[in-house]
Design an enzyme around this catalytic site. Structure first.
Site: not given
Length: 378
Positions: A24, A100, A124
Site C-alpha cells: 500500500k 482505504s 481499511s
C-alpha cells in the site's frame, strides 16, 4: 482503473518462483515516494529506506511487485480516488472496492499478486477485503511494526496482509512478525469455542454467517456486545482527531480531493471532550470484549452489515458510514480481527465473516479461519 500506482520489482530477482506481494502507498519502499495516493504529497521525496515490514518481506524471500492504489490519505471507505484512479472490484466492477486499502484488495482479488499489505485504522484492510472477496487480517494493535508507515502516530492503525487463502496469510505474518508462530496458526481448531455476536445485518449476510458456522460444525453460543455502537462512534472521534493531526496541514496545499478536504475540515472540530469520552468508551468496550473472550477463543460476526454499494451510488452521495459499523470497534479495542469470504445463497458475491480473537492470539484467529475455510471447501 488500476490496483497499482506504480509497478516494479524489489527482492530476489534470481528466484522467479518467489511469492509476490504488493505494498500500500502509505508504506515506505526505499527510492519510492510515499504519496498516500494524494496530489498533496506528489512531490514527497523518495523514502530513504524500506519500512520494517517491507525489509522483513524481502529478507524472507518475497518479491515486491509495486505500490498499490488507495483511498486518498487512507481517509475513506469507498476506495474511490479520482486522481490516481479507482481500483476495480474483482467481484463486480460496478461496485466500490472498499477503502482505504482498495488497491491491495483489488490486486489480490484479481490474481495480480499472491498477497498484499494494507493498513487498517478503522477497517481499511477488512472492508476492502470483504468488498473484493478476499481474506484480510488486522493484527493485534502494536504487534506488527509500523516503522516507515504513515501516519507516524496512531492509537488505531495496524499493518495487515491480504491473500486468497489462509496459508498465504500465515506465510506473510511469519515474514512481517518475528513473534508469529505458524505452528499454532495451523493447529486444528475444530474444538474451538466460538461466540457469535448478535448484530444488525441484512438477511442474506446473516444467513451466510449462520450457514458458514453450521458447515464448520464448531461449538457456538450467541452473545451481545452492549457497547458496540458506542465503540463505533468513539472510534470515529479518535480517527478524526488523529487524521487531522497527521494531515490537516495539507488543506493549505489546495491539492486534496473534495471529499478528503471536506472530511478533514470536519475532523478539525473534534474536541478534547469528544476524545475524553472516546477513551472512556475504549476502556469499557475493551473490557467487554475481553470478558466475552474469557468464555470463547474467538467471536464471530459479519464483517459488513450489507454488500458494497455501486460506484454510481457512492458518487451520488449515498452514505457508506455503516460499512464500518461492525469493523471499527475492534480498532478501538485493539483486538486481532480477520475477514474470511463466505458464500451467499443464490449469489456470485461473497460476504465477509469476521473473526475476532484475544489480544496477542492472532495465531488462534488464523487457525479458526483456516479451519472454517477448509470446511467450506468440502
Amino acid at each position: 482503473m488500476s490496483a497499482f500506482i506504480k509497478t516494479f520489482e524489489v527482492g530476489p530477482q534470481d528466484r522467479p518462483s518467489a511469492p509476490t506481494i504488493a505494498i500500500k502507498d502509505s508504506i515506505d519502499i526505499a527510492g519510492c515516494a510515499t504519496t498516500a495516493a494524494s496530489r498533496a504529497l506528489a512531490d514527497a521525496p523518495p523514502a530513504a529506506r524500506h519500512a520494517q515490514v517491507v525489509q522483513r518481506l524481502i529478507d524472507a524471500g518475497w518479491r515486491i511487485a509495486g505500490k498499490t492504489n488507495m483511498h486518498e490519505l487512507a481517509f475513506g471507505m469507498t476506495g474511490i480516488n479520482d486522481v490516481s484512479g479507482t481500483p476495480p472490484n474483482p467481484q463486480d466492477p460496478a461496485l466500490i472496492p472498499g477503502g482505504s486499502s482498495s488497491g491491495s484488495a483489488s490486486a489480490v482479488g484479481d490474481g495480480l499478486v499472491d498477497a498484499a499489505l494494507g493498513t487498517d485504522t478503522g477497517g481499511s484492510v477488512r472492508c476492502p477485503a470483504a468488498c473484493c472477496g478476499v481474506i484480510g487480517l488486522k493484527p493485534t494493535f502494536g504487534r506488527v511494526s509500523r516503522d516507515g508507515v504513515a501516519p507516524r502516530e496512531t492509537t488505531l492503525d495496524c499493518v495487515g496482509p491480504f491473500a486468497r487463502d489462509m496459508n498465504t496469510i500465515i506465510d506473510v505474518m511469519l515474514a512481517i512478525d518475528p513473534s508469529f508462530q505458524p505452528g499454532k496458526a495451523r493447529r486444528d481448531a475444530s474444538k474451538a469455542r466460538v461466540a457469535i455476536i448478535d448484530v444488525e445485518a441484512d438477511d442474506d449476510i446473516s444467513r451466510a454467517v449462520a450457514g458458514a458456522m453450521e458447515r464448520a460444525g464448531v461449538a457456538t453460543r450467541k452473545v451481545r456486545l452492549e457497547s458496540m455502537k458506542d465503540a463505533f462512534v468513539a472510534g470515529l472521534a479518535v480517527i478524526n482527531a488523529e487524521t487531522w493531526r497527521a494531515f490537516g496541514h495539507l488543506i493549505a496545499s489546495g491539492k486534496l480531493g473534495a471529499d478528503i478536504d471536506a472530511r478533514l475540515r470536519a475532523a478539525a472540530n473534534t474536541s478534547a471532550a469528544d476524545l475524553d469520552a472516546a477513551e472512556r468508551v475504549r476502556r469499557a468496550f475493551t473490557d467487554e470484549v475481553d470478558r466475552t473472550l474469557e468464555e470463547a477463543e474467538v467471536i464471530v460476526l459479519p464483517t459488513m452489515p450489507s454488500l458494497p454499494i455501486t460506484l454510481d451510488a457512492a458518487r451520488e452521495g449515498t452514505s457508506v458510514i455503516a460499512m464500518s459499523s461492525l469493523i471499527r470497534p475492534f480498532n478501538l479495542s485493539g483486538h486481532p480481527a480477520l475477514t474470511l469470504p463466505i458464500p451467499i445463497e443464490q449469489s456470485r458475491m461473497k460476504a465477509g465473516l469476521q473473526i475476532v480473537g484475544r489480544k496477542g492470539r492472532d495465531e488462534m484467529v488464523c487457525s479458526v479461519a483456516a479451519f472454517i475455510e477448509a470446511m467450506l471447501q468440502t
